[in-house]
Design a protein around this motif. Structure first.
Motif, PDB file in Angstrom:
ATOM      1  N   LEU A 140       0.943  -0.954  -0.404  1.00 61.39           N
ATOM      2  CA  LEU A 140      -0.508  -0.322  -0.133  1.00 61.39           C
ATOM      3  C   LEU A 140       1.558   1.792   0.095  1.00 61.39           C
ATOM      4  N   LYS A 141       2.416   1.302  -0.229  1.00 58.72           N
ATOM      5  CA  LYS A 141       3.164   2.156  -0.065  1.00 58.72           C
ATOM      6  C   LYS A 141       2.794   2.905  -1.025  1.00 58.72           C
ATOM      7  N   THR A 142       2.803   3.976  -0.872  1.00 60.66           N
ATOM      8  CA  THR A 142       2.462   5.419  -2.059  1.00 60.66           C
ATOM      9  C   THR A 142       3.871   6.693  -1.732  1.00 60.66           C
ATOM     10  N   ARG A 143       4.282   7.044  -3.094  1.00 59.88           N
ATOM     11  CA  ARG A 143       5.220   8.537  -2.809  1.00 59.88           C
ATOM     12  C   ARG A 143       3.819   9.351  -2.728  1.00 59.88           C
ATOM     13  N   LEU A 144       3.986   9.637  -1.559  1.00 58.95           N
ATOM     14  CA  LEU A 144       3.043  11.089  -1.595  1.00 58.95           C
ATOM     15  C   LEU A 144       4.131  12.785  -1.172  1.00 58.95           C
ATOM     16  N   SER A 145       5.425  12.870  -0.858  1.00 58.15           N
ATOM     17  CA  SER A 145       6.321  13.365  -0.873  1.00 58.15           C
ATOM     18  C   SER A 145       7.380  13.039  -1.006  1.00 58.15           C
ATOM     19  N   ARG A 146       8.248  14.749  -1.177  1.00 60.43           N
ATOM     20  CA  ARG A 146       9.846  13.914  -0.975  1.00 60.43           C
ATOM     21  C   ARG A 146      10.886  13.828   0.070  1.00 60.43           C
ATOM     22  N   SER A 147      10.131  13.749   1.308  1.00 62.24           N
ATOM     23  CA  SER A 147      10.807  14.567   2.564  1.00 62.24           C
ATOM     24  C   SER A 147      10.202  12.877   3.213  1.00 62.24           C
ATOM     25  N   ASN A 148       8.856  12.383   2.828  1.00 62.84           N
ATOM     26  CA  ASN A 148       8.354  11.809   3.845  1.00 62.84           C
ATOM     27  C   ASN A 148       8.252  11.957   5.324  1.00 62.84           C
ATOM     28  N   SER A 149       8.363  13.730   4.846  1.00 63.93           N
ATOM     29  CA  SER A 149       7.790  14.491   6.513  1.00 63.93           C
ATOM     30  C   SER A 149       6.307  14.361   6.634  1.00 63.93           C
ATOM     31  N   ASP A 150       5.415  14.056   5.730  1.00 63.71           N
ATOM     32  CA  ASP A 150       4.024  13.372   6.265  1.00 63.71           C
ATOM     33  C   ASP A 150       3.545  12.557   5.984  1.00 63.71           C
ATOM     34  N   LYS A 151       4.718  11.630   6.313  1.00 63.72           N
ATOM     35  CA  LYS A 151       4.244   9.444   6.930  1.00 63.72           C
ATOM     36  C   LYS A 151       3.344   9.585   7.052  1.00 63.72           C
ATOM     37  N   PHE A 152       2.752  10.079   8.614  1.00 62.59           N
ATOM     38  CA  PHE A 152       0.964   9.605   8.643  1.00 62.59           C
ATOM     39  C   PHE A 152       0.030   9.696   7.497  1.00 62.59           C
ATOM     40  N   ARG A 153       0.075  10.026   6.374  1.00 60.03           N
ATOM     41  CA  ARG A 153      -0.437   9.973   5.391  1.00 60.03           C
ATOM     42  C   ARG A 153      -1.130   9.199   4.419  1.00 60.03           C
ATOM     43  N   GLN A 154       0.063   7.832   4.638  1.00 57.56           N
ATOM     44  CA  GLN A 154      -0.270   7.080   3.881  1.00 57.56           C
ATOM     45  C   GLN A 154      -1.679   6.397   4.467  1.00 57.56           C
ATOM     46  N   TYR A 155      -2.117   4.972   3.901  1.00 59.03           N
ATOM     47  CA  TYR A 155      -3.260   4.677   3.726  1.00 59.03           C
ATOM     48  C   TYR A 155      -2.914   3.346   4.369  1.00 59.03           C
ATOM     49  N   GLY A 156      -3.893   2.922   5.268  1.00 55.29           N
ATOM     50  CA  GLY A 156      -4.184   1.814   5.854  1.00 55.29           C
ATOM     51  C   GLY A 156      -3.229   2.202   7.339  1.00 55.29           C
ATOM     52  N   LEU A 157      -2.892   2.560   7.997  1.00 57.89           N
ATOM     53  CA  LEU A 157      -1.533   2.359   8.900  1.00 57.89           C
ATOM     54  C   LEU A 157      -2.070   2.082  10.388  1.00 57.89           C
ATOM     55  N   TRP A 158      -3.327   2.508  10.792  1.00 53.96           N
ATOM     56  CA  TRP A 158      -4.407   1.541  11.658  1.00 53.96           C
ATOM     57  C   TRP A 158      -4.217   0.269  12.011  1.00 53.96           C
ATOM     58  N   ALA A 159      -4.750   0.012  10.419  1.00 52.70           N
ATOM     59  CA  ALA A 159      -4.090  -1.244  10.588  1.00 52.70           C
ATOM     60  C   ALA A 159      -2.975  -2.372  10.854  1.00 52.70           C
ATOM     61  N   ARG A 160      -1.669  -1.163  11.153  1.00 50.32           N
ATOM     62  CA  ARG A 160      -0.419  -2.330  11.939  1.00 50.32           C
ATOM     63  C   ARG A 160      -0.502  -1.689  12.764  1.00 50.32           C
ATOM     64  N   TYR A 161      -1.270  -1.087  13.430  1.00 52.27           N
ATOM     65  CA  TYR A 161      -1.186  -1.888  15.316  1.00 52.27           C
ATOM     66  C   TYR A 161      -1.189  -3.166  15.701  1.00 52.27           C
ATOM     67  N   THR A 162      -2.392  -4.249  14.433  1.00 48.11           N
ATOM     68  CA  THR A 162      -2.733  -4.792  15.283  1.00 48.11           C
ATOM     69  C   THR A 162      -1.503  -6.747  14.577  1.00 48.11           C
ATOM     70  N   ASP A 163      -0.565  -5.273  13.629  1.00 47.25           N
ATOM     71  CA  ASP A 163       0.482  -6.240  13.173  1.00 47.25           C
ATOM     72  C   ASP A 163       0.947  -5.877  14.664  1.00 47.25           C
TER      73      ASP A 163
END
Length: 682
Positions: free
Chosen positions: A510-533
């Motif tokens: 699901l990883k998406t290139r959204l910015s140059r510096s990854n400063s808004d890492k929280f913009r990635q889809y599905g991060l809520w599911a990573r808690y279970t992981d």
């Protein structure tokens, strides 16, 4: 002979200047092709440009033309059907219906269980009028007046859409006035916006900040992809350009009102930039940190003024008991620039940013002709200094550095973040806590503030009445933030955001290139599911003194997925205390940066499975910031008294449970937590 040779040389120099210099100047001006546009330009400064012309005032379409930009608008509906610029016959998507290219619209509904659902209503005018016309400026109006005898499918609002084209201007201005008269029927108004749908075959590159810009997926890419947890989020097919693989979701491109100044799209052939510039957010709802949509796949560019994004129904506008209302939305500036070939994305973007600064510095404009838009001399200013008094940090007053100080309609402490009907005016303090708020409309306001790094909200106790031309200087203001005793421990930074906490890497698929510096890492889809992981069996345990909130505190307190159902999760905070002051009361501060269908419960040194809780919120929040890649929504602050009998010398364990398992998006984002000891004598 020497004189003759010299004369020939000067002829050669003269013809070189005549023939070559214009080419050099064109090359030098290849981005903007003009001197910098300034909305305050005088008629004398604009004399070298063609005058503005109006055509077709009695036809089905009205054309405004200044030699740089040509606008075609439906008459009397006022929908923008065509924008011609730099040889492009229509920047807008000509394959769409004329009413689906450039337009203002609202979403509305009737209240009550018998009311219909939300209705999308274009603000179609029924009357066309030329408000002002000369060689330097044309302002036109497309208005509609509501009649109480109209059927229930018509939004009960008066609307007046305005378009302004100025001489020498590489773009145009637009604003809308919405009005309700006293006694009109009750409605809800969830959204007001301005939308532009651009030519999909030309506009592929989107930019909304120095860091957040990229080539975008196309609607065809989205149709070939897989819809994820909600319709806006689509996993793009493997066949797309690797640079745009991942997830496309319009909410990934949201930003705060305070940062939402310029965004847009760039066409590569021809090189043309289309930019929506918002010189002020005084007319947007909910103040500086309300998150809002900008541009997204379409290609679509928006200016959103009212919405429930990152807030839910709390930010719907509710009109009850025949309440009258009037508000001016805008003006917004649509700016166009162009290049001369090659990869000019950054050049066009930098030019758009510079134009944004010019527009911002020119606010409030002095050229709109509506009596409902006050010019600079009809507004007032408020200045002062904000200080912080927290005796557990310093015996001296502390300057409120970089604090946000604003004027908003009168209300309760912090009510500005839910205000949708009025205007708001904000600025930041300097290092000494000084602030100056300019361009304030006449009216009655409360002054609000919050200080980065300090918990809670400030409100000045006295209403502030602004009159035209007034200059109000307040005495020093002192904010006493919530505090009962010394800090025993704290987690996070009180900044109304969860950005400082641990944001995991997304699922690689699901990883998406959204910015140059990854400063808004929280913009990635599905991060809520990573808690279970990361916590498949046991929940998060945080130990004061050894854990690090940047690495060990998950950014969102969400549910765990187990066998296709969602279970409540209980986090633990372990801390040690010395001697307990049994005659005193301890205090827990819980600041939430976001809440969505959440129910937070607290236990102290008690088994959460068998004992009564110490504290519980109600079911709070509808901001959906977890699903929509926001790092904050609305701000919530709770203060919990903890009797000393609940604590013990040595090891203590606090249990935080998010007990609402209704969906993967139910949960909270903590802004800051602090345990205070009992008050100390002075």
């Amino acid at each position: 002979m020497e004189k003759l040779g010299c004369k020939k040389q000067w002829h050669l120099v003269f013809w070189c200047l005549v023939l070559v210099l214009p080419l050099f100047l064109i090359a030098e001006c290849s981005v903007t092709e003009r001197t910098r546009w300034n909305p305050a330009s005088t008629s004398e400064q604009l004399r070298s440009f063609p005058p503005v012309k109006l055509h077709g005032r009695h036809d089905t379409h009205v054309v405004l033309d200044n030699g740089l930009v040509k606008l075609t608008l439906g008459n009397p509906g006022g929908m923008l059907t065509s924008i011609e610029y730099n040889g492009m016959d229509n920047i807008l998507e000509h394959r769409n219906k004329e009413t689906d290219r450039g337009y203002w619209d609202v979403i509305w509904s009737e209240p009550g269980e018998h009311g219909h659902g939300n209705i999308l209503s274009g603000l179609h005018g029924t009357s066309f009028q030329v408000i002002g016309e000369d060689d330097n400026q044309i302002e036109v109006s497309f208005s509609r007046r509501w009649n109480p005898s109209d059927n229930n499918s018509t939004v009960p609002l008066n609307s007046d859409k305005r378009y302004i084209l100025k001489r020498g201007c590489p773009g145009f201005y637009t604003y809308t006035i919405l009005e309700r008269l006293e006694g009109w029927r009750d409605i809800n108004l969830p959204a007001v916006r301005l939308a532009f749908k651009l030519q999909g075959s030309r506009f592929h590159y989107m930019a909304l900040s120095d860091d957040r810009q990229r080539t975008m997926a196309s609607p065809e890419d989205r149709r070939a992809g897989k819809v994820l947890g909600y319709k806006e989020a689509v996993l793009l097919p493997d066949s797309v350009n690797p640079a745009i693989k991942g997830v496309d979701d319009k909410y990934q491109y949201s930003c705060d009102n305070k940062d939402n100044r310029v965004h847009g799209w760039i066409s590569s052939d021809p090189q043309v930039g289309f930019w929506v510039i918002t010189p002020s957010y005084e007319y947007r709802s909910a103040g500086p940190v309300k998150q809002e949509l900008t541009s997204h796949t379409g290609p679509t560019s928006l200016a959103v003024f009212i919405s429930g994004h990152y807030s839910g129904k709390d930010l719907n506008v509710f009109f009850r008991d025949g309440e009258p209302w009037k508000k001016v939305f805008g003006p917004v500036f649509v700016y166009l620039n162009s290049g001369s070939g090659g990869d000019n994305h950054q050049t066009l973007w930098q030019d758009a940013k510079e134009q944004m600064l010019v527009e911002t510095q020119s606010w409030p404009y002095n050229f709109p002709l509506s009596k409902d838009f006050p010019h600079a001399h009809q507004r007032g200013t408020v200045s002062g200094r904000l200080m912080v008094r927290d005796r557990y940090i310093s015996r001296e007053l502390i300057p409120a550095r970089s604090a946000y100080v604003g004027l908003a309609p009168p209300g309760e402490l912090g009510s500005w973040q839910k205000d949708t009907k009025g205007y708001q005016f904000w600025n930041q303090t300097d290092d000494e806590g000084n602030f100056l708020i300019r361009g304030v409309r006449a009216g009655n306001y409360n002054l609000y503030a919050w200080v980065d790094g300090v918990i809670g909200d400030y409100k000045y106790e006295t209403d502030i009445q602004i009159t035209p031309g007034s200059e109000i200087r307040l005495a020093d203001l002192v904010y006493h933030p919530p505090r009962n005793g010394p800090t025993l421990w704290e987690i996070g930074i009180p900044d109304r955001s969860a950005a400082e906490f641990f944001v995991p890497d997304p699922d690689p698929k699901l990883k998406t290139r959204l910015s140059r510096s990854n400063s808004d890492k929280f913009r990635q889809y599905g991060l809520w599911a990573r808690y279970t992981d990361l916590y498949p069996d046991q929940d998060l345990v945080y130990t004061i003194g050894s854990s690090n909130y940047k690495k060990d505190w998950f950014f969102a307190h969400v549910n765990r997925r187990a066998n296709d159902i969602y279970e409540p999760t209980t986090w633990q905070i372990i801390f040690h205390l010395g001697n307990i002051e049994y005659t005193g009361t301890y205090t827990l501060r819980i600041a939430l940066a976001s809440a969505n269908g959440a129910h937070v419960k607290v236990w102290m040194n008690r088994d959460p499975n068998t004992t009564r809780r110490l504290f519980s919120t109600s079911l709070v929040g509808r901001d959906n910031a977890i699903a929509r890649h926001g790092i904050h929504g609305l701000y919530w602050l709770y203060s919990v008294d903890i009797p000393a009998s609940y604590l013990q010398s040595g090891r203590n364990t606090m249990f935080l449970q998010q007990s609402s398992p209704s969906s993967p998006f139910s949960g909270v984002m903590y802004d800051y937590l602090r345990l205070e000891g009992p008050p100390r004598s002075s």
